[in-house]
Enzyme design. Structure first.
Site, PDB file in Angstrom:
ATOM      1  CE  LYS A  15      45.673  43.784  44.891  1.00 15.51           C
ATOM      2  NZ  LYS A  15      45.450  44.946  44.021  1.00 15.51           N
TER       3      LYS A  15
ATOM      4  CD  GLN B  51      43.411  48.061  44.368  1.00 16.70           C
ATOM      5  OE1 GLN B  51      44.337  47.408  44.822  1.00 16.70           O
ATOM      6  NE2 GLN B  51      42.590  47.572  43.447  1.00 16.70           N
TER       7      GLN B  51
ATOM      8  CG  ASP C  95      49.388  46.561  39.923  1.00 17.34           C
ATOM      9  OD1 ASP C  95      49.065  45.386  40.198  1.00 17.34           O
ATOM     10  OD2 ASP C  95      48.767  47.556  40.335  1.00 17.34           O
TER      11      ASP C  95
END
Ligand code: NDP
Length: 284
Positions: A50, A94, A117
């Site tokens: 990422k 995460q 997200d």
């Protein structure tokens, strides 16, 4: 019939190149902060990928690796610090988190405007209400691939296997918004093969290797395989390989189009994360 391959790697490359052009045109530097708690090897790879992808399109990225023993309060403090940093436009924690930390409390602590997200209850609620929001990356990637393969999705029958908050549920919302007729299936669904056989679009997101078989798929249907499962490689002793939730060899004999694993939905997830980060930066 041999299905057309939906190439997620090529699609993601195209979308990342478009993002790089947009970032340069806006003369801004979107900032993405990624927080990893613990040493899960798969998470470490995801986080590295990422950050690398963000920098390649002209974003600034920061990665914070916190020890497995991090307390919930320590993580909440880190999130608050990033929420208050004006150079950070996107905050991603995460998942999964170590068991001493309440995942929902951490997601809820992220500023919804920086929630790249798209997991914050406000973004989920806005998505369900059809309002503009930061949309979860994997479902967003699935929709882009479906539209590239099929064009208009209106009126098609879609089934989503799996009802998680990060994939199945938001994807069902997006399919509904695209005027599909949507069935949501899960572990208690009866006659799953028959349900799949009725669908024009089958999306599998269950985490069960090669679960969806060829004779579950109507001739000419489109199949999106979200699953990422590591299994023993029978042809290379001691080695493993990645497979999806769909038995690719069988299903590709029935489907019109299908995503491979790897090289399907995975690369699009990262491209959509970057897209969300730019969206958050532009809204800042
Ligand atoms: P979860 O474990 O959170 O959810 C799995 C869902 O599948 C649940 O709703 C469960 O039903 C359902 N399910 C499990 N077994 C069956 C079955 N036999 N029949 C029907 N439904 C079943 O998984 P995630 O949504 O987080 O992930 C799903 C898969 O997608 C995983 O392989 C994951 O690695 C992958 N993934 C890939 C991403 C990418 O970028 N390509 C991103 C995110 C995930 P119930 O609710 O009844 O328990």
């Amino acid at each position: 019939m041999t299905a057309r391959l939906i190439d997620g790697t090529a699609a993601a490359k195209k979308h990342r190149a478009e993002l790089a052009v947009q970032i340069a045109a806006h003369k801004i530097t979107p900032g993405l902060a990624v927080v990893l708690v613990g040493e899960d090897p798969a998470s470490q790879v995801y986080v590295r990928n990422k950050s690398k992808a963000a920098e390649e399109v002209g974003m600034k990225s920061w990665t914070y690796v916190l020890p497995t023993t991090t307390t919930q309060q320590q993580l909440l403090n880190k999130v608050a610090e990033l929420n208050n940093d004006p150079t950070v436009h996107g905050v991603l924690v995460q998942l999964p988190l170590p068991k001493q930390i309440d995942q929902q409390a951490v997601i809820a602590a992220i500023n919804p405007a920086k929630d790249v997200d798209g997991f914050h209850p406000i973004n989920i609620g806005r998505l369900s209400s059809g309002l503009p929001s930061l949309v979860p990356c994997t479902p967003q990637g699935c929709m882009i691939l479906l539209r590239e393969a099929l064009g208009d999705l209106a009126g098609r029958k879609a089934i989503v296997l799996g009802r998680s908050n990060i994939v199945g549920k938001p994807l069902a919302q997006l399919l509904l918004q695209a005027d599909c007729t949507v069935t949501m299936a899960h572990s208690k669904t009866r006659n799953l093969a028959d349900e799949c056989r009725a669908a024009d679009i089958v999306v599998a997101a269950i985490g069960n290797p090669e679960f969806v078989r060829g004779d579950w798929i109507k001739t000419g249907a489109t199949v999106i395989d979200v699953g990422i499962n590591r299994i023993a490689d029978m042809e290379n002793a001691g080695k493993s390989r990645l497979v999806g939730d769909v038995c690719f060899a069988e299903v590709s004999q029935h489907a019109f189009a299908i995503t491979p694993v790897p090289g399907g939905v995975g690369p699009m997830t990262i491209a959509c994360l970057l897209k969300n980060t730019l969206q958050a930066a532009l809204a800042h």
